[in-house]
Design an enzyme around this catalytic site. Structure first.
Site, PDB file in Angstrom:
ATOM      1  N   HIS A 226      -4.175   6.337  -1.733  1.00 14.34           N
ATOM      2  CA  HIS A 226      -4.839   6.365  -0.421  1.00 14.34           C
ATOM      3  C   HIS A 226      -3.843   6.633   0.711  1.00 14.34           C
ATOM      4  CE1 HIS A 226      -8.664   6.020   1.412  1.00 14.34           C
ATOM      5  NE2 HIS A 226      -8.637   4.753   1.793  1.00 14.34           N
TER       6      HIS A 226
ATOM      7  N   ASN B  94      -9.434   1.799   7.893  1.00  9.71           N
ATOM      8  CA  ASN B  94     -10.796   1.775   8.420  1.00  9.71           C
ATOM      9  C   ASN B  94     -10.881   1.708   9.939  1.00  9.71           C
ATOM     10  OD1 ASN B  94     -11.356   1.739   5.714  1.00  9.71           O
ATOM     11  ND2 ASN B  94     -12.474  -0.188   5.730  1.00  9.71           N
TER      12      ASN B  94
ATOM     13  N   TYR C  38       0.807  -1.219   0.000  1.00 11.72           N
ATOM     14  CA  TYR C  38       0.000   0.000   0.000  1.00 11.72           C
ATOM     15  C   TYR C  38       0.844   1.273   0.000  1.00 11.72           C
ATOM     16  CZ  TYR C  38      -3.837  -3.104   1.376  1.00 11.72           C
ATOM     17  OH  TYR C  38      -4.780  -4.107   1.417  1.00 11.72           O
TER      18      TYR C  38
ATOM     19  N   ASN D 243     -13.222   6.615   4.927  1.00 14.84           N
ATOM     20  CA  ASN D 243     -13.378   5.658   6.022  1.00 14.84           C
ATOM     21  C   ASN D 243     -12.439   5.915   7.192  1.00 14.84           C
ATOM     22  OD1 ASN D 243     -15.518   4.199   4.931  1.00 14.84           O
ATOM     23  ND2 ASN D 243     -14.164   2.843   3.778  1.00 14.84           N
TER      24      ASN D 243
ATOM     25  N   TYR E 184      -4.674  -0.155   9.804  1.00 16.12           N
ATOM     26  CA  TYR E 184      -5.377  -0.068   8.528  1.00 16.12           C
ATOM     27  C   TYR E 184      -6.372   1.090   8.594  1.00 16.12           C
ATOM     28  CZ  TYR E 184      -3.139  -4.301   6.955  1.00 16.12           C
ATOM     29  OH  TYR E 184      -2.193  -5.215   6.599  1.00 16.12           O
TER      30      TYR E 184
END
EC number: 3.1.1.29
Length: 205
Positions: free
Chosen positions: A23, A71, A18, A117, A69
């Protein structure tokens, strides 16, 4: 009285897969800030994230990259604020915004989730929308003409910057750090007036 942040949170997802996604631009802003002040973020289990302390404009500021993470980012921030007895209102959260063009920043004093989120998790765990945010635009090319929504946002934000986008990304990260510095020195409202209308010229698609 000026609202001067004492906690800067960059949102993203942990893991090498990631690291370079759109993001994760919040993480990259925080990394750029840490590099500018020559500090190292280190993992602390107590806070479910990587943290550092730094003096910025003569003020002690705590940096946080949640490693829960995206969320579940609110768990990490809540743990840090609770431990140090710090108010949420003095937390500046840095995150990506798929509705803003790459090269644009937008500071806000408070607000709803905006479909993000990570912000949703912070509101849920800290029980308030009253915290400032620094939104970093990531939209580019055809994305600027598309409607953002759950169906098409996820593949885009978890995608990687193109070579054309990467050409201006360092300047965008530096601009975001400049905005953070001014927020700490003079208050978020002053930084809003200076940086909300600024942009890094977009490369041609």
């Amino acid at each position: 009285m000026a609202l001067q942040p004492c906690v800067i949170v960059g949102l993203g997802n942990p893991g090498i897969e990631y690291a370079t996604t759109r993001h994760n631009v919040g993480f990259r802003v925080l990394d750029t800030l840490a590099q500018r002040y020559r500090v190292q973020l280190t993992q602390q289990r107590r806070f479910l994230g990587e943290v550092a302390e730094v003096l910025i404009q003569g003020q002690k500021v705590r940096l946080l990259k949640p490693t829960t993470y995206m969320n579940s980012s609110g768990q990490s921030l809540h743990a840090l604020l609770n431990f140090y007895k710090l108010p949420l209102e003095r937390t500046l959260v840095v995150h990506d915004d798929a509705d803003l063009p790459l090269g644009r920043l937008r500071l806000r004093l408070s607000g709803s989730t905006g479909g993000h989120n990570g912000i949703k998790s912070i509101i849920q765990h800290c029980h308030s929308q009253q915290f400032p945010r620094l939104k970093v635009g990531i939209a580019f090319g055809d994305r600027l003409q598309q409607q953002t929504g759950p169906r098409n946002a996820v593949p885009f934000v978890l995608g990687h910057f193109s070579a054309t986008e990467l050409a201006i990304l360092p300047a965008v990260l530096d601009l975001a750090v400049d905005a953070i510095e001014l927020s700490i020195q003079s208050g978020v409202e002053v930084a809003m007036n200076r940086y909300n209308g600024k942009s890094i010229p977009l490369p041609q698609a």
